[in-house]
Design a protein around this motif. Structure first.
Motif, PDB file in Angstrom:
ATOM      1  N   ILE A  47      40.939  40.216  32.392  1.00  0.00           N
ATOM      2  CA  ILE A  47      41.680  39.561  33.483  1.00  0.00           C
ATOM      3  C   ILE A  47      43.203  39.693  33.335  1.00  0.00           C
ATOM      4  O   ILE A  47      43.930  39.515  34.289  1.00  0.00           O
ATOM      5  CB  ILE A  47      41.306  38.053  33.571  1.00  0.00           C
ATOM      6  CG1 ILE A  47      41.630  37.336  32.239  1.00  0.00           C
ATOM      7  CG2 ILE A  47      39.861  37.864  33.940  1.00  0.00           C
ATOM      8  CD1 ILE A  47      41.455  35.838  32.296  1.00  0.00           C
ATOM      9  N   VAL A  89      40.085  26.263  23.138  1.00  0.00           N
ATOM     10  CA  VAL A  89      40.931  25.073  23.007  1.00  0.00           C
ATOM     11  C   VAL A  89      42.421  25.431  22.937  1.00  0.00           C
ATOM     12  O   VAL A  89      43.262  24.561  22.789  1.00  0.00           O
ATOM     13  CB  VAL A  89      40.550  24.232  21.768  1.00  0.00           C
ATOM     14  CG1 VAL A  89      39.238  23.539  21.969  1.00  0.00           C
ATOM     15  CG2 VAL A  89      40.554  25.074  20.513  1.00  0.00           C
ATOM     16  N   GLY A  90      42.756  26.704  23.031  1.00  0.00           N
ATOM     17  CA  GLY A  90      44.176  27.079  23.055  1.00  0.00           C
ATOM     18  C   GLY A  90      44.840  27.113  21.695  1.00  0.00           C
ATOM     19  O   GLY A  90      46.060  27.016  21.592  1.00  0.00           O
ATOM     20  N   VAL A 123      42.168  30.193  33.589  1.00  0.00           N
ATOM     21  CA  VAL A 123      41.131  30.150  32.565  1.00  0.00           C
ATOM     22  C   VAL A 123      40.532  28.740  32.476  1.00  0.00           C
ATOM     23  O   VAL A 123      39.321  28.558  32.365  1.00  0.00           O
ATOM     24  CB  VAL A 123      41.760  30.578  31.206  1.00  0.00           C
ATOM     25  CG1 VAL A 123      40.861  30.236  30.045  1.00  0.00           C
ATOM     26  CG2 VAL A 123      42.066  32.066  31.226  1.00  0.00           C
ATOM     27  N   ASN A 147      38.638  36.885  21.926  1.00  0.00           N
ATOM     28  CA  ASN A 147      39.404  36.694  23.171  1.00  0.00           C
ATOM     29  C   ASN A 147      39.152  37.834  24.149  1.00  0.00           C
ATOM     30  O   ASN A 147      38.970  37.615  25.348  1.00  0.00           O
ATOM     31  CB  ASN A 147      40.908  36.630  22.880  1.00  0.00           C
ATOM     32  CG  ASN A 147      41.341  35.224  22.509  1.00  0.00           C
ATOM     33  OD1 ASN A 147      40.526  34.297  22.563  1.00  0.00           O
ATOM     34  ND2 ASN A 147      42.592  35.054  22.122  1.00  0.00           N
ATOM     35  N   ALA A 148      39.188  39.068  23.622  1.00  0.00           N
ATOM     36  CA  ALA A 148      38.985  40.244  24.491  1.00  0.00           C
ATOM     37  C   ALA A 148      37.651  40.128  25.200  1.00  0.00           C
ATOM     38  O   ALA A 148      37.522  40.434  26.398  1.00  0.00           O
ATOM     39  CB  ALA A 148      39.057  41.515  23.663  1.00  0.00           C
ATOM     40  N   THR A 172      44.641  43.564  28.547  1.00  0.00           N
ATOM     41  CA  THR A 172      45.592  43.035  27.559  1.00  0.00           C
ATOM     42  C   THR A 172      45.452  43.812  26.257  1.00  0.00           C
ATOM     43  O   THR A 172      44.351  44.248  25.916  1.00  0.00           O
ATOM     44  CB  THR A 172      45.258  41.549  27.282  1.00  0.00           C
ATOM     45  OG1 THR A 172      45.245  40.871  28.512  1.00  0.00           O
ATOM     46  CG2 THR A 172      46.249  40.906  26.332  1.00  0.00           C
TER      47      THR A 172
END
Ligand code: ADP
Length: 582
Positions: free
Chosen positions: A486, A514-515, A506, A451-452, A542
């Motif tokens: 972001i 896909v969350g 996003v 994710n990062a 984040t």
């Protein structure tokens, strides 16, 4: 629906107001009728009593005693309330002669001399204070209308007995009082039978009365003769109805041409008082109105709340349906891209387009990268399904932190560096072992690192830190992944752990995903007895942290393992821990 509920509420309010006014008028009318009935019956009975003991001054050839005895006999025979009269006395007093008290004996129907009983001593004093009866000279008209006096203390009715006075020639010269007739009323009968019966007849039987009724003296200090509800204090002021009972007796007497009735002292007049148990009639109606309003508005509020609930459920289902659609679209897209890359690379290899070993290596790396991407996607979907149906079983045990982190970066470190990322590692020196399932812990860290990388744009910097945190009562090891990407807005931050949730920007930028990643990380951490926390600032970066429980020193885990323990050694780490094993 909101408009309908509001209109209903307004109508309900108006109708309740209207009904309260009608109810108030109805109660007032019914009270007035009850009071009138009582007053009329009382007046009739007392009028009958007074009329019965009126001694005719013109009756000749009979002394006062004989005439009163005759009236008494009539009264006892004809009256519906013969018990009203307890005793009869004739008092002949005055300064000119020795005062005499004669008492009526029922056995021989005659008056005999007697003495004042103790309970009548106030009456005795009162009569003595009146002076000489013989001096009470009135004309015959006055004698006929000479009023009855009500002496409340006894209680008793008093009236002089008049007699015509003939002169020497035998004609009538005037009227004089020969004695005072004392009709002592039966207090017991009045208080225990007569008044309760009359109140029940006028205001309804006991237990069904809308009002508390009392008969008491008209002025303070009030003396209660009868009270329908002994537990209720009838207020001195603000009563709903009050009527002086002897007023109507007097009026009736005047109308019928008989002597009126008046109290010896104005304040001793008997008064009928009615009061609503709620305090007052207005208060009772107000309470009723408030209760009705509360119930109906409460029902409307429940209706409104149900509507709100339906709307919110509908919205949620819509959102869920949209998310699932997007999930399917996302998964398809996520599958298509790596498959297309792998197919193209495979075709090129098969067609002999690739010749040099350097190119071969490049193609191999490409296929491996896309293969891993596919593998992770399939893992996420499988994990999601397993989590949903409660099939997630982990091998919890004592796990060393540093090897776990190294293993998490094995696959991605070189790719990240190739993509221009600066990767910082800050691993604490003597970190205690944690309670975890190694494969699940690795998946979590990989997810955060991925994710990062995904959500970093120009500032390609990622830091992985591990440190012990004993600020809480339970010691923890905190493994965090920080980026300068972001960032996430605070409104989105509340949702990012929900399945299928993706920030709108996003989606708009078509960043792959896909969350499910963070949802699965949270589930896995909770299943291992840990938790996840996140801090983020939009546009700045984040930090997501995994909090693992520390394994205790005795070699046991703080949390019982679901299936045995798992000591993750370096050798085990060296062998490939496939995510699909999970
Ligand atoms: P995915 O990454 O597949 O979309 P995740 O569950 O991992 O799903 O993340 C959910 C959402 O949280 C992402 O779509 C993204 O909007 C946001 N997010 C997660 N991690 C980060 C991060 N490090 N920086 C910015 N946004 C993030």
């Amino acid at each position: 629906m909101i408009a309908a509920v509001s209109v209903l509420a307004v109508y309900q309010y108006r109708w309740t107001e209207e009904i309260s006014r009608t109810e108030q008028a109805r109660l007032k009318n019914s009270l007035a009728t009850s009071v009138r009935t009582f007053d009329q019956e009382f007046s009739y009975d007392f009028q009958q009593l007074c009329e019965s003991f009126e001694v005719d001054p013109q009756a000749e050839h009979a002394d006062a005693e004989a005439r009163v005895a005759r009236e008494q006999a009539n009264w006892a025979r004809t009256s519906a309330h013969a018990e009203f009269v307890r005793d009869l006395y004739i008092w002949k007093g005055g300064s000119s002669r020795e005062p005499v008290l004669e008492m009526f004996h029922r056995d021989d129907h005659r008056f005999h001399d007697g003495s004042w009983p103790l309970e009548l001593s106030p009456l005795h004093r009162y009569l003595t204070g009146l002076g000489d009866l013989a001096s009470l000279a009135v004309d015959d008209r006055q004698a006929v209308y000479y009023p009855w006096t009500f002496f409340a203390d006894a209680p008793a009715l008093l009236r002089p007995i008049f007699q015509l006075v003939p002169n020497e020639s035998g004609s009538i010269s005037g009227v004089r009082a020969t004695g005072m007739l004392i009709v002592v009323l039966n207090r017991e009968y009045l208080e225990r039978e007569y008044l309760p019966d009359l109140v029940d007849r006028s205001f309804g039987p006991s237990g069904q009365k809308s009002f508390v009724v009392t008969v008491r003296t008209a002025e303070a200090p009030y003396r209660t003769i009868y009270l329908s509800d002994s537990t209720f204090p009838v207020a001195a002021s603000s009563t709903d109805a009050a009527v002086n009972l002897f007023d109507l007796v007097g009026e009736e007497a005047r109308r019928r041409g008989h002597p009126p009735l008046q109290p010896s002292v104005a304040g001793e007049q008997w008064q009928l008082v009615a009061q609503h148990p709620a305090g007052s009639l207005e208060e009772a109606v107000a309470v009723w109105r408030r209760r009705n309003l509360a119930i109906s508005l409460g029902l409307l509020a429940i209706l409104a709340a149900s509507m709100a609930l339906i709307v919110s459920v509908a919205r949620r289902s819509k959102r869920l349906a949209r998310m699932q659609m997007e999930f399917v679209a996302g998964v398809s897209h996520e599958l298509c891209t790596p498959l297309a890359v792998i197919n193209t690379a495979a075709e090129n290899l098969a067609d002999g387009v690739v010749e040099s070993s350097a190119q071969m290596q490049e193609y191999g790396g490409l296929i491996r990268g896309q293969g891993r991407r596919l593998e992770r996607l399939v893992d996420e979907v499988l994990l999601f399904t397993a989590g949903r149906f409660g099939l997630s079983g982990y091998d919890l045990g004592r796990v060393e932190v540093a090897p776990i982190i190294s293993q998490s970066l094995v696959a991605s470190e070189s790719n990240l560096r190739d993509a221009g990322f600066t990767l910082t590692r800050e691993i604490g020196d003597r970190l205690p072992p944690i309670v975890a399932d190694p494969a699940a812990a690795i998946t979590c860290i990989e997810n955060l690192v991925s994710n990062a990388a995904k959500y970093s744009t120009s500032n390609k910097w990622i830091a992985i830190r591990a440190k012990e945190d004993s600020s809480d009562s339970k010691p923890e090891v905190r493994i965090s992944v920080e980026d300068r990407g972001i960032g996430i807005s605070s409104s989105d931050l509340a949702h990012i752990f929900e399945p299928f949730y993706r920030v709108q920007s996003v989606r708009d930028d078509r960043i792959r995903g896909v969350g499910l990643g963070l949802y699965l990380v949270k589930r896995m951490m909770e299943d291992m007895g840990g938790r996840v926390s996140v801090t983020s600032e939009l546009g700045r970066g984040t930090e997501v942290a995994l909090h693992f429980a520390v394994a205790d020193l005795a070699g046991e885990t703080n949390r019982p393992a679901r299936s045995g323990t798992n000591q993750l050694s370096n050798s085990r780490l060296d062998s490939q821990v496939s995510q699909s094993e999970i």
